[in-house]
Design a protein around this motif. Structure first.
Motif, PDB file in Angstrom:
ATOM      1  N   TYR A 129       0.728  -1.132  -0.050  1.00 15.95           N
ATOM      2  CA  TYR A 129       0.102   0.004  -0.073  1.00 15.95           C
ATOM      3  C   TYR A 129       0.826   1.196   0.012  1.00 15.95           C
ATOM      4  O   TYR A 129       1.736   1.269   0.772  1.00 15.95           O
ATOM      5  CB  TYR A 129      -0.789   0.046   1.342  1.00 15.95           C
ATOM      6  N   ASP A 130       0.383   2.143  -0.887  1.00 13.07           N
ATOM      7  CA  ASP A 130       1.213   3.492  -0.920  1.00 13.07           C
ATOM      8  C   ASP A 130       0.221   4.686  -0.746  1.00 13.07           C
ATOM      9  O   ASP A 130      -0.575   4.571  -1.921  1.00 13.07           O
ATOM     10  CB  ASP A 130       1.981   3.486  -2.147  1.00 13.07           C
ATOM     11  N   PRO A 131       0.140   5.452   0.079  1.00 12.88           N
ATOM     12  CA  PRO A 131      -0.866   6.506   0.080  1.00 12.88           C
ATOM     13  C   PRO A 131      -0.791   7.408  -0.969  1.00 12.88           C
ATOM     14  O   PRO A 131      -1.721   8.334  -1.405  1.00 12.88           O
ATOM     15  CB  PRO A 131      -0.512   7.314   1.344  1.00 12.88           C
ATOM     16  N   LYS A 132       0.414   7.374  -1.928  1.00 18.28           N
ATOM     17  CA  LYS A 132       0.556   8.293  -2.936  1.00 18.28           C
ATOM     18  C   LYS A 132      -0.537   7.695  -3.987  1.00 18.28           C
ATOM     19  O   LYS A 132      -0.743   8.548  -4.860  1.00 18.28           O
ATOM     20  CB  LYS A 132       1.752   8.267  -3.665  1.00 18.28           C
ATOM     21  N   GLU A 133      -0.995   6.680  -4.009  1.00 15.86           N
ATOM     22  CA  GLU A 133      -1.953   5.857  -4.961  1.00 15.86           C
ATOM     23  C   GLU A 133      -3.424   6.162  -4.538  1.00 15.86           C
ATOM     24  O   GLU A 133      -4.328   5.733  -5.367  1.00 15.86           O
ATOM     25  CB  GLU A 133      -1.541   4.391  -5.081  1.00 15.86           C
ATOM     26  N   ASP A 134      -3.513   6.735  -3.476  1.00 17.51           N
ATOM     27  CA  ASP A 134      -4.774   7.123  -3.026  1.00 17.51           C
ATOM     28  C   ASP A 134      -5.853   7.930  -3.967  1.00 17.51           C
ATOM     29  O   ASP A 134      -5.162   9.035  -4.456  1.00 17.51           O
ATOM     30  CB  ASP A 134      -5.125   7.952  -1.630  1.00 17.51           C
ATOM     31  N   ALA A 135      -7.016   7.518  -4.327  1.00 17.23           N
ATOM     32  CA  ALA A 135      -7.915   8.454  -5.275  1.00 17.23           C
ATOM     33  C   ALA A 135      -8.611   9.143  -4.323  1.00 17.23           C
ATOM     34  O   ALA A 135      -9.203  10.024  -4.495  1.00 17.23           O
ATOM     35  CB  ALA A 135      -8.576   7.565  -6.240  1.00 17.23           C
ATOM     36  N   LEU A 136      -9.092   8.405  -3.013  1.00 17.00           N
ATOM     37  CA  LEU A 136     -10.047   9.071  -2.310  1.00 17.00           C
ATOM     38  C   LEU A 136     -10.052   8.501  -0.739  1.00 17.00           C
ATOM     39  O   LEU A 136      -9.958   7.268  -0.811  1.00 17.00           O
ATOM     40  CB  LEU A 136     -11.714   8.810  -2.835  1.00 17.00           C
ATOM     41  N   ARG A 137     -10.442   9.210   0.240  1.00 14.96           N
ATOM     42  CA  ARG A 137     -10.474   8.859   1.475  1.00 14.96           C
ATOM     43  C   ARG A 137     -11.725   9.289   2.094  1.00 14.96           C
ATOM     44  O   ARG A 137     -11.964  10.611   1.924  1.00 14.96           O
ATOM     45  CB  ARG A 137      -9.389   9.137   2.454  1.00 14.96           C
ATOM     46  N   VAL A 138     -12.519   8.545   2.945  1.00 17.28           N
ATOM     47  CA  VAL A 138     -13.568   8.892   3.598  1.00 17.28           C
ATOM     48  C   VAL A 138     -13.468   8.586   4.774  1.00 17.28           C
ATOM     49  O   VAL A 138     -13.110   7.222   5.017  1.00 17.28           O
ATOM     50  CB  VAL A 138     -14.868   8.636   2.775  1.00 17.28           C
ATOM     51  N   LYS A 139     -14.273   9.109   5.957  1.00 16.51           N
ATOM     52  CA  LYS A 139     -14.196   8.617   7.219  1.00 16.51           C
ATOM     53  C   LYS A 139     -15.721   8.138   7.438  1.00 16.51           C
ATOM     54  O   LYS A 139     -16.654   9.016   7.367  1.00 16.51           O
ATOM     55  CB  LYS A 139     -14.022   9.556   8.283  1.00 16.51           C
ATOM     56  N   VAL A 140     -15.974   7.065   8.198  1.00 10.65           N
ATOM     57  CA  VAL A 140     -17.336   6.582   8.488  1.00 10.65           C
ATOM     58  C   VAL A 140     -17.361   5.835   9.907  1.00 10.65           C
ATOM     59  O   VAL A 140     -16.230   5.747  10.382  1.00 10.65           O
ATOM     60  CB  VAL A 140     -17.721   5.445   7.509  1.00 10.65           C
ATOM     61  N   LYS A 141     -18.542   5.808  10.320  1.00 11.92           N
ATOM     62  CA  LYS A 141     -18.692   5.249  11.713  1.00 11.92           C
ATOM     63  C   LYS A 141     -19.029   4.090  11.669  1.00 11.92           C
ATOM     64  O   LYS A 141     -20.084   3.676  10.939  1.00 11.92           O
ATOM     65  CB  LYS A 141     -19.682   6.207  12.413  1.00 11.92           C
ATOM     66  N   PRO A 142     -18.324   3.081  12.194  1.00 14.03           N
ATOM     67  CA  PRO A 142     -18.648   1.679  12.182  1.00 14.03           C
ATOM     68  C   PRO A 142     -19.963   1.266  12.983  1.00 14.03           C
ATOM     69  O   PRO A 142     -20.131   2.021  14.087  1.00 14.03           O
ATOM     70  CB  PRO A 142     -17.358   0.878  12.957  1.00 14.03           C
ATOM     71  N   VAL A 143     -20.618   0.457  12.836  1.00 12.26           N
ATOM     72  CA  VAL A 143     -21.889   0.075  13.445  1.00 12.26           C
ATOM     73  C   VAL A 143     -21.782  -1.197  14.056  1.00 12.26           C
ATOM     74  O   VAL A 143     -21.742  -2.296  13.436  1.00 12.26           O
ATOM     75  CB  VAL A 143     -23.344   0.402  12.594  1.00 12.26           C
ATOM     76  N   ALA A 144     -22.427  -1.361  15.323  1.00 11.71           N
ATOM     77  CA  ALA A 144     -22.077  -2.794  15.861  1.00 11.71           C
ATOM     78  C   ALA A 144     -23.534  -3.224  15.781  1.00 11.71           C
ATOM     79  O   ALA A 144     -24.235  -2.629  15.868  1.00 11.71           O
ATOM     80  CB  ALA A 144     -21.732  -2.362  17.477  1.00 11.71           C
ATOM     81  N   THR A 145     -23.615  -4.627  15.601  1.00 11.96           N
ATOM     82  CA  THR A 145     -24.858  -5.315  15.629  1.00 11.96           C
ATOM     83  C   THR A 145     -24.991  -6.346  16.585  1.00 11.96           C
ATOM     84  O   THR A 145     -23.978  -6.946  17.069  1.00 11.96           O
ATOM     85  CB  THR A 145     -25.123  -5.846  14.098  1.00 11.96           C
ATOM     86  N   ASP A 146     -26.023  -7.060  16.566  1.00  7.48           N
ATOM     87  CA  ASP A 146     -26.143  -8.095  17.464  1.00  7.48           C
ATOM     88  C   ASP A 146     -26.102  -9.613  16.991  1.00  7.48           C
ATOM     89  O   ASP A 146     -25.608 -10.363  17.395  1.00  7.48           O
ATOM     90  CB  ASP A 146     -27.754  -8.044  18.241  1.00  7.48           C
ATOM     91  N   LYS A 147     -26.264  -9.419  15.537  1.00  5.07           N
ATOM     92  CA  LYS A 147     -26.241 -10.799  14.965  1.00  5.07           C
ATOM     93  C   LYS A 147     -24.995 -10.776  14.143  1.00  5.07           C
ATOM     94  O   LYS A 147     -24.354  -9.894  13.627  1.00  5.07           O
ATOM     95  CB  LYS A 147     -27.390 -10.677  13.524  1.00  5.07           C
ATOM     96  N   SER A 148     -24.509 -11.969  14.446  1.00  2.00           N
ATOM     97  CA  SER A 148     -23.021 -12.257  13.832  1.00  2.00           C
ATOM     98  C   SER A 148     -22.764 -13.007  12.449  1.00  2.00           C
ATOM     99  O   SER A 148     -23.677 -13.625  12.005  1.00  2.00           O
ATOM    100  CB  SER A 148     -22.209 -13.368  14.640  1.00  2.00           C
ATOM    101  N   VAL A 149     -21.942 -12.184  11.750  1.00  2.00           N
ATOM    102  CA  VAL A 149     -21.662 -12.937  10.380  1.00  2.00           C
ATOM    103  C   VAL A 149     -20.427 -13.445  10.290  1.00  2.00           C
ATOM    104  O   VAL A 149     -19.354 -13.135  10.454  1.00  2.00           O
ATOM    105  CB  VAL A 149     -21.716 -11.443   9.314  1.00  2.00           C
TER     106      VAL A 149
END
Length: 367
Positions: free
Chosen positions: A136-156
């Motif tokens: 991985y090389d950050p120079k190759e990034d096209a886009l970064r976005v920040k999101v909030k993970p969501v905890a759930t009761d059901k396991s996958v």
């Protein structure tokens, strides 16, 4: 020394075998692909699915490292998670999109996640051919976005990607594994991407028939956009060159565009030209629309024209019932509704006519 050389040779042969043959994925991680249309935009995700494998409670922050880490291999000293297993996960957008409100051009991207329980960073990279995130090389990034993970009761058990919360122009893509979901929203410019597609397709083989020109023009009038160009498309749809000179649909689309452009008298003239080309269904539904718009006299005239061309048929009797109802003459409307009820070709239409008869008997408009 000799044993080391032999061991390296075996590893090389194993890697070569995986490259050349359709073999079980490394580590038992399932290969997967999921694709969904958003408008005319196709979104496709290719990935491998690691399993929880009795590691409940140890996936996020352990198996999936937090943030960026030195993985001890490759050139990256600060690598995100590969968002799956084996080769890096890739995501393809067939048109330009917005990801959580930020623009991203059409193309294929490597997809990585810098996990954090409070705010994860999603990375869309121009690197689509690496194994995992070791290079991985950050120079190759096209886009970064920040999101909030969501905890759930059901396991996958097996990691997966799903499309949720779909609308005609958007969807949420959800990475789901163990008891956590990492979602991001994809939006498309439905109208402009569709118009751009029309412009491209009409220059090819699709441009030789009136139906495609009419479909493009009709889309514009339905969305009240690009009307001047749509009128040119309607002109082509009604021309001799595409075979649409006798098409009610093509002429009525042109009339609708003219009306939307504020050229009402021209629209009326075009519709008069279209009417002789309408079949029993086209005239009926055109008149129904007029009745719905409270244009009673105009609706009745079309229903009557349809009836005169196809007298005493189920649909034209139903049309005359609607036509007289639009004029407020419920007594005459009832006569035709009862005739149509007796001619109903199936239960659905019979039930519909029963309701129309009842409404007319109660002195209510059926349009």
């Amino acid at each position: 020394m000799k044993k080391t050389i032999i061991a390296c040779t075996v590893l090389l042969m194993t890697a070569t075998a995986h490259a050349q043959f359709n073999s079980v994925p490394s580590g038992g991680n399932k290969r997967a692909s999921v694709s969904e249309g958003i408008g005319i935009t196709q979104v496709t995700i290719n990935y491998s699915r690691p399993g929880v494998k009795n590691r409940d409670g140890h996936i996020w922050g352990e198996v999936v490292h937090k943030g960026f880490a030195d993985l001890g291999f490759g050139t990256s000293k600060a690598a995100p998670w590969r968002a799956g297993a084996n080769e890096n996960t890739t995501i393809t957008f067939s048109t330009d999109v917005k990801v959580d409100g930020q623009p991203l051009p059409a193309g294929t991207y490597g997809f990585f996640v810098a996990y954090d329980p409070n705010e994860s960073t999603l990375i869309f990279s121009k690197n689509v051919s690496s194994w995992g995130s070791f290079y991985y090389d950050p120079k190759e990034d096209a886009l970064r976005v920040k999101v909030k993970p969501v905890a759930t009761d059901k396991s996958v058990e097996w990691l997966k990607y799903e499309f949720t919360d779909q609308t005609p122009s958007s969807a949420t893509v959800a990475l789901e594994w163990e008891k956590l979901v990492i979602p991001f929203r994809v939006d498309v410019d439905l109208v402009n991407t569709q118009i751009a597609s029309f412009r491209k397709e009409l220059r090819g083989s699709s441009g030789f028939i009136w139906q495609t020109w009419n479909a493009a023009a009709s889309f514009c009038v339905q969305n009240n956009t690009n009307l001047e160009e749509a009128l040119l498309w309607a002109d082509t749809a009604t021309s001799v060159s595409t075979g649409g000179t006798l098409s009610f649909q093509a002429w009525s689309t042109k009339a609708a565009i003219l009306d939307s452009l504020g050229r009402g008298q021209e629209a009326i003239a075009v519709m008069k030209k279209a009417l002789p080309y309408g079949d029993v269904n086209e005239l009926y539904f055109y008149a129904r629309n007029l009745a719905h718009l409270k244009k009673g006299k105009e609706a009745f005239d079309i229903f009557k024209m349809d009836y005169d061309k196809h007298p005493d048929e189920f649909l034209t009797n139903a049309g005359m019932a609607r036509g007289y109802s639009a004029l407020g003459d419920y007594k005459k409307a009832l006569v035709y509704a009862q005739k149509a009820r007796a001619q109903a070709p199936d239960i659905l239409n019979k039930d519909r006519l029963e309701k129309m008869v009842k409404s007319l008997q109660e002195g209510k408009d059926i349009n």
